[in-house]
Design a protein around this motif. Structure first.
Motif, PDB file in Angstrom:
ATOM      1  N   PRO A 109       0.839  -1.198   0.000  1.00 46.17           N
ATOM      2  CA  PRO A 109       0.000   0.000   0.000  1.00 46.17           C
ATOM      3  C   PRO A 109       0.878   1.254   0.000  1.00 46.17           C
ATOM      4  CG  PRO A 109      -0.088  -1.117   2.140  1.00 46.17           C
ATOM      5  CD  PRO A 109       0.635  -2.031   1.199  1.00 46.17           C
ATOM      6  N   GLN A 110       0.460   2.269  -0.738  1.00 45.62           N
ATOM      7  CA  GLN A 110       1.307   3.462  -0.881  1.00 45.62           C
ATOM      8  C   GLN A 110       0.476   4.711  -1.048  1.00 45.62           C
ATOM      9  OE1 GLN A 110       4.671   3.098  -3.955  1.00 45.62           O
ATOM     10  NE2 GLN A 110       3.901   1.000  -3.829  1.00 45.62           N
ATOM     11  N   THR A 111       1.113   5.827  -0.680  1.00 48.69           N
ATOM     12  CA  THR A 111       0.527   7.127  -0.956  1.00 48.69           C
ATOM     13  C   THR A 111       1.399   7.785  -2.021  1.00 48.69           C
ATOM     14  OG1 THR A 111      -0.240   7.280   1.312  1.00 48.69           O
ATOM     15  CG2 THR A 111      -0.167   9.329   0.059  1.00 48.69           C
ATOM     16  N   PHE A 112       0.794   8.045  -3.179  1.00 45.12           N
ATOM     17  CA  PHE A 112       1.551   8.590  -4.306  1.00 45.12           C
ATOM     18  C   PHE A 112       1.362  10.090  -4.393  1.00 45.12           C
ATOM     19  CE2 PHE A 112       0.609   4.217  -5.397  1.00 45.12           C
ATOM     20  CZ  PHE A 112       1.807   3.759  -5.933  1.00 45.12           C
ATOM     21  N   ASP A 113       2.468  10.809  -4.395  1.00 39.26           N
ATOM     22  CA  ASP A 113       2.409  12.225  -4.723  1.00 39.26           C
ATOM     23  C   ASP A 113       2.177  12.338  -6.235  1.00 39.26           C
ATOM     24  OD1 ASP A 113       3.154  15.182  -4.139  1.00 39.26           O
ATOM     25  OD2 ASP A 113       4.351  14.602  -5.888  1.00 39.26           O
ATOM     26  N   ILE A 114       1.252  13.174  -6.637  1.00 42.00           N
ATOM     27  CA  ILE A 114       0.871  13.219  -8.052  1.00 42.00           C
ATOM     28  C   ILE A 114       2.061  13.510  -8.973  1.00 42.00           C
ATOM     29  CG2 ILE A 114       0.023  15.625  -7.844  1.00 42.00           C
ATOM     30  CD1 ILE A 114      -1.623  13.110 -10.150  1.00 42.00           C
ATOM     31  N   ASP A 115       2.943  14.415  -8.577  1.00 48.95           N
ATOM     32  CA  ASP A 115       4.054  14.759  -9.476  1.00 48.95           C
ATOM     33  C   ASP A 115       5.069  13.624  -9.587  1.00 48.95           C
ATOM     34  OD1 ASP A 115       3.300  17.442 -10.343  1.00 48.95           O
ATOM     35  OD2 ASP A 115       3.382  17.861  -8.199  1.00 48.95           O
ATOM     36  N   LYS A 116       5.248  12.875  -8.484  1.00 46.83           N
ATOM     37  CA  LYS A 116       6.143  11.715  -8.554  1.00 46.83           C
ATOM     38  C   LYS A 116       5.495  10.616  -9.392  1.00 46.83           C
ATOM     39  CE  LYS A 116       8.563  12.718  -4.316  1.00 46.83           C
ATOM     40  NZ  LYS A 116       8.256  12.724  -2.885  1.00 46.83           N
ATOM     41  N   LEU A 117       4.202  10.451  -9.215  1.00 44.12           N
ATOM     42  CA  LEU A 117       3.478   9.432  -9.982  1.00 44.12           C
ATOM     43  C   LEU A 117       3.607   9.692 -11.486  1.00 44.12           C
ATOM     44  CD1 LEU A 117       1.534   7.016 -10.031  1.00 44.12           C
ATOM     45  CD2 LEU A 117      -0.358   8.642  -9.802  1.00 44.12           C
TER      46      LEU A 117
END
Ligand SMILES: Nc1nc2c(c(=O)[nH]1)N[C@H]1C(S)=C(S)[C@@H](COP(=O)(O)O)O[C@H]1N2
Ligand SMILES: [Mo]
Length: 310
Positions: A108-116
């Motif tokens: 499970p992860q939380t993705f920062d939009i710019d890193k994604l």
């Protein structure tokens, strides 16, 4: 009540130059803000997004204009009239933005939009979008396969369904004060639908970052299903063992089923699904099974009674 017949469709000639101007300004302002915050290279100061062409494009159909795509929207968090989102989306803050992906998965992860955006292959895909209200558009999305995102979290064998949750923030979304839906807006797919290469997460259109009214900064696009399956401004994705509830199904279960595949043979209680009006056109078109994507997706539903599983 949602998805009510509208008083009349907007013709391109009715869109005021002022609204067009304001929309362009919003796009430019969004890009400039990101550049100022150091989140985008200067080349993207106007919100430009580089994307490869895709082999998944609808053929032989004209694109709808940017003005049509950004001024004829369903985004009930910003009002229920088609031009409400364009008027009201200025309060939506799309940075910083994270997407939490959790549930039946190993990572499970939380993705920062710019890193994604740096992790995934961006493509331009020309898709039809058909609303259950019997209108349609052709939109040049920029996005990446949803499967690419799901693979990052390594789904387990218990992951049979996927639930999508949109942002629900009263301070940014005036429509939440009206009890139209049980907020947050949620939608769902079966895992094989979610992993299908046609199901994408869109982050842009017409070569630029998504306009807020189209679900910035990241929204689902499932072209063979009615438009409401394509949840906007997504903050959470959950992998589940059982079929999730969906916002429209909770609001009106006899009108909006879980599957919601575009099906000219199964009418919605209030709108025939046999034909549709392409925004900007006068004559109606015949609606195609699975919105014209039957060759690719019909196999997902082999043996299912699609009148029962609407
Ligand atoms: N969060 C959220 N997502 C949403 C909606 C909404 O009201 N809220 N409307 C849906 C409906 S009914 C349609 S037809 C499409 C419209 O997408 P578009 O405005 O980009 O054409 O968004 C879908 N996603
Ligand atoms: Mo819709």
């Amino acid at each position: 009540m949602p998805h009510l017949p509208q008083s009349g469709d907007i013709l391109p000639s009715e869109i005021t130059p002022e609204a067009v101007y304001l929309n362009r300004r919003q796009l430019i302002a969004a890009g400039a803000g990101l550049a100022a915050a150091g989140l985008l290279p200067t080349a993207q100061a106007a919100g430009e997004l580089a994307a490869k062409p895709s082999r998944y494009n609808v053929g032989g159909e004209e694109k709808n204009s940017l003005e049509q795509i950004t001024h004829y929207n369903n985004y009930y968090e910003f009002g229920t009239d088609k031009d409400d989102p364009a008027k009201n989306v200025g309060t939506l803050k799309t940075r910083p933005w994270t997407v939490r992906v959790e549930g039946a998965c190993e990572k499970p992860q939380t993705f920062d939009i710019d890193k994604l955006l740096k992790l995934v292959p961006l493509e331009e895909r020309l898709y039809r979008l058909r609303c259950v209200e019997a209108w349609s558009m052709v939109i040049p999305w920029i996005g990446f396969p949803l499967s690419e995102l799901l693979k990052q979290v390594a789904p387990t064998s218990k992951a049979k369904y996927v639930e999508f949750t949109s942002l629900a923030d009263k301070s940014q979304m005036p429509g939440l004060l009206a009890g139209v839906l049980d907020w947050p807006y949620t939608e769902g797919l079966r895992i094989d639908e979610a992993m299908h290469p046609l199901a994408i997460m869109a982050v842009g259109l017409y070569g630029k970052v998504l306009p807020n009214q189209n679900g910035a900064p990241i929204r689902l696009v499932v072209p063979w299903k009615y438009g409401f399956k394509s949840a906007k401004s997504i903050v959470k994705i959950r992998l589940l063992e059982t079929q999730p509830a969906t916002a429209w199904n909770k609001a009106a279960p006899n009108e909006y089923g879980f599957y919601s595949n575009v099906n000219p043979e199964v009418d919605h209680p209030r709108w025939s699904q046999a034909t549709e009006r392409r925004i900007g056109e006068f004559l109606r078109r015949k609606t195609l099974p699975f919105n014209g994507y039957g060759n690719e997706v019909a196999g997902l539903y082999k043996g299912m009674d699609l009148k029962k599983f609407y």
